[in-house]
Scaffold this motif. Structure first.
Motif, PDB file in Angstrom:
ATOM      1  N   ILE A 215       0.834  -1.203   0.000  1.00 11.23           N
ATOM      2  CA  ILE A 215       0.000   0.000   0.000  1.00 11.23           C
ATOM      3  C   ILE A 215       0.869   1.253   0.000  1.00 11.23           C
ATOM      4  O   ILE A 215       0.642   2.198  -0.764  1.00 11.23           O
ATOM      5  N   ILE A 216       1.897   1.264   0.865  1.00 11.32           N
ATOM      6  CA  ILE A 216       2.784   2.431   0.953  1.00 11.32           C
ATOM      7  C   ILE A 216       3.567   2.612  -0.343  1.00 11.32           C
ATOM      8  O   ILE A 216       3.727   3.737  -0.843  1.00 11.32           O
ATOM      9  N   MET A 217       4.053   1.504  -0.910  1.00 11.42           N
ATOM     10  CA  MET A 217       4.812   1.573  -2.161  1.00 11.42           C
ATOM     11  C   MET A 217       3.960   2.160  -3.286  1.00 11.42           C
ATOM     12  O   MET A 217       4.431   3.001  -4.060  1.00 11.42           O
ATOM     13  N   ALA A 218       2.699   1.723  -3.366  1.00 11.64           N
ATOM     14  CA  ALA A 218       1.817   2.207  -4.430  1.00 11.64           C
ATOM     15  C   ALA A 218       1.470   3.675  -4.244  1.00 11.64           C
ATOM     16  O   ALA A 218       1.411   4.442  -5.218  1.00 11.64           O
ATOM     17  N   ARG A 219       1.247   4.085  -2.995  1.00  8.84           N
ATOM     18  CA  ARG A 219       0.847   5.466  -2.732  1.00  8.84           C
ATOM     19  C   ARG A 219       1.992   6.450  -2.912  1.00  8.84           C
ATOM     20  O   ARG A 219       1.793   7.578  -3.374  1.00  8.84           O
ATOM     21  N   ARG A 220       3.193   6.045  -2.518  1.00  4.24           N
ATOM     22  CA  ARG A 220       4.301   7.004  -2.464  1.00  4.24           C
ATOM     23  C   ARG A 220       5.372   6.755  -3.512  1.00  4.24           C
ATOM     24  O   ARG A 220       6.329   7.530  -3.616  1.00  4.24           O
ATOM     25  N   GLY A 221       5.258   5.663  -4.240  1.00  3.62           N
ATOM     26  CA  GLY A 221       6.253   5.368  -5.257  1.00  3.62           C
ATOM     27  C   GLY A 221       7.630   5.105  -4.690  1.00  3.62           C
ATOM     28  O   GLY A 221       8.640   5.525  -5.255  1.00  3.62           O
TER      29      GLY A 221
END
Length: 261
Positions: A215-221
């Protein structure tokens, strides 16, 4: 509620042999009673970890390392997923305080009051510092007869450089002795059952942490390592276990986001 200053004063008196009993002596007496009624090895380990974080105030994280019959290390009990990460790195690199203390031929005690300036563990030391560890202390678990050999280690991690000292070492040696004797006397579950139970929990914890990282990777790249660091720092700031934080984010990701780094 005993203050940290009172714990420190009593700790110094306790290890110096001062005759007047204080909070530490009382806690050891209570721990003994709780261990006598522990039905399983898993209960023994959990109760000792609770006592460890109470009696060693600078112990921000704690864990147990056990050695399997085939010589492999695993972590059957811990206070936080970050402690598991720290242990797993030691098992992977085959270096670090818990590996050193747990080895049957090892020194039984491994302490680094200031991890950043300690050259003993060239791979694990920098990795542990990157996870926020400033000091570390591990002591061997030696149940006694019939082998008298180490079966693992009790590990504590402090985020503060200089956060663990020789008085903490003496307290941890007593805690490890309590744990060792209780493990030797408790046969309600076997080692294999304990490992299987922890493996199930570890898989569940890893799964939810993986979801939160995604989730964090997708939101913040960001990368997987950077996403884990966001989780780790937020769990420290909120004083919430990393797995619990990850589960909340995974279940309520549409409602909440973690603070920016």
């Amino acid at each position: 509620m005993t203050s940290e200053q009172e714990w420190q004063h009593d700790k110094e008196n306790f290890v110096s042999g001062a005759p007047r009993p204080g909070p530490l002596a009382g806690e050891f007496a209570r721990l003994t009673g709780r261990l006598l009624t522990a039905p399983t090895v898993e209960d023994v380990l959990e109760r000792v970890l609770e006592a460890t974080t109470l009696m060693v105030p600078s112990a921000d994280l704690a864990s147990f390392t056990l050695i399997d019959a085939d010589g492999q290390f695993h972590t059957p009990a811990e206070t936080d997923e970050v402690a598991v990460e720290l242990d797993l790195l030691q098992y992977r690199f085959r270096e670090g305080p818990c590996v050193e203390a747990a080895e049957p031929a090892g020194p039984a005690v491994a302490i680094a009051p200031n991890l950043a300036g300690d050259p003993r563990w060239p791979q694990w030391g920098p990795a542990a510092a990157a996870l926020g560890v400033g000091a570390v202390l591990s002591t061997a678990l030696i149940p006694g007869a019939p082998t008298g050999r180490s079966v693992g280690a009790l590990n504590v991690y402090s985020r503060s450089p200089g956060g663990l000292d020789e008085a903490d070492r003496d307290v941890l040696l007593l805690l490890a002795t309590h744990a060792s004797l209780a493990i030797a006397a408790t046969d309600a579950v076997t080692r294999s059952q304990l490992q299987a139970a922890h493996l199930r929990r570890a898989i569940e914890g890893r799964d939810v942490i993986g979801q939160a990282k995604g989730i964090i990777m997708a939101r913040r790249g960001v990368s997987a390592a950077e996403a884990f660091d966001v989780l780790r720092r937020t769990s420290q700031d909120l004083n919430v276990k990393l797995a619990e934080l990850a589960r909340t984010l995974a279940e309520r990701h549409a409602e909440i986001d973690l603070p920016a780094g």
